[in-house]
Design a protein around this motif. Sequence first.
Motif, short mmCIF file in Angstrom:
data_model
loop_
_atom_site.label_atom_id
_atom_site.label_comp_id
_atom_site.label_asym_id
_atom_site.label_seq_id
_atom_site.Cartn_x
_atom_site.Cartn_y
_atom_site.Cartn_z
N LEU A 1 29.57 42.96 39.52
CA LEU A 1 29.52 43.85 38.38
C LEU A 1 30.60 43.43 37.39
O LEU A 1 31.65 42.92 37.78
N GLY A 2 30.35 43.66 36.11
CA GLY A 2 31.26 43.18 35.08
C GLY A 2 32.69 43.61 35.28
O GLY A 2 33.63 42.84 35.04
N GLU A 3 32.91 44.83 35.77
CA GLU A 3 34.27 45.35 35.92
C GLU A 3 35.01 44.72 37.10
O GLU A 3 36.21 44.92 37.26
N GLN A 4 34.32 43.95 37.94
CA GLN A 4 34.93 43.37 39.13
C GLN A 4 35.25 41.89 38.97
O GLN A 4 35.84 41.30 39.87
N VAL A 5 34.90 41.28 37.87
CA VAL A 5 35.10 39.84 37.70
C VAL A 5 36.57 39.54 37.43
O VAL A 5 37.18 40.15 36.55
N ALA A 6 37.14 38.60 38.18
CA ALA A 6 38.53 38.21 38.00
C ALA A 6 38.74 37.60 36.62
O ALA A 6 37.86 36.93 36.07
N LYS A 7 39.94 37.81 36.07
CA LYS A 7 40.23 37.38 34.70
C LYS A 7 40.25 35.86 34.55
O LYS A 7 40.06 35.34 33.46
N ASP A 8 40.51 35.15 35.65
CA ASP A 8 40.62 33.69 35.54
C ASP A 8 39.28 32.99 35.70
O ASP A 8 39.23 31.77 35.79
N MET A 9 38.20 33.75 35.73
CA MET A 9 36.87 33.19 35.87
C MET A 9 36.10 33.29 34.55
O MET A 9 36.34 34.18 33.74
#
Length: 297
Positions: A147-155
């Motif tokens: 889900l969009g809110e779970q994607v790590a910032k470095d990806m």
Amino acid sequence: MPQENFNDLVAFVMVAREESFTKAAVKLGVSQSALSQTVRALEERLGIRLLTRTTRRVSPTAAGERLLLTAGPRFEEIQSELAALTEMRDKPAGTVRITAGEHAAISVLAPALDKFLPDNPDVKVEITVDYGLTDIVAERFDAGVRLGEQVAKDMIAVRIGPEMRMAVVGSPSYFQSNPWPEVPQDLTAHNCIQIRMPTHGNILQWEFERDGRELNVRVDGQLVFNNIAMRMDAVLRGLGLAYMPEDLVQQHIREGRLVRVLEDWCMPFPGYHLYYPNRRHASPAFSLVLDALRYRR
């Protein structure tokens, strides 16, 4: 070194990294006994022990660690170069490995691949269903779905699905003997079909929101499942209330097999995104799959 010995080195590198003959055998597609014999033959040929074997773990010796540090990166370079050669083909080819949850695999990946695969016969897509927050780099996946809110910032994240909503549903037969819940707290008095997350082992709390107020309810009930199909079957048979992705129950609601409650407490939230590491040279096969999955309104 003779050409056939490269297979021995590949086997050793995989076992050393996985610290397990069992896991390495699965990834290489060979039997555990065959893999063990291959590594042992390499040790005998070199005249030195490369792995320390115990009942619980396999770990490289000092010599094995040195070989792993030397050979491992070189094999990765070779694999990258071989993958890059597919750019010279008339048609992109190769395998794209994706990890995703069950609902994402069913509702987003499958419909997109139904259209994509017939036109790209040389591209293979391997989907592993996993509810955990998988480390796609360590597990050597090309991409993952969250889900969009779970994607790590470095990806790098690419939206592949619309906004989502959850739905609380029950069968008409269930509501013949049970009152409708009017607020989420009423669910504590209901027989709710619970969700156990396969990776973490936790029972999922049901999440609600209205007018900016967020509310998590710890429900209870006679049934606990770790997959969508069994939850769907149980709710249709009137065995309790279920908390399901809206898109999976809409047709059942329209056709009267299920009744929806607490709809005004189920707000939209960011949908699924494909995420992957920042890479300089994505393979043509991966680029094609990514474009096929990209969400277009």
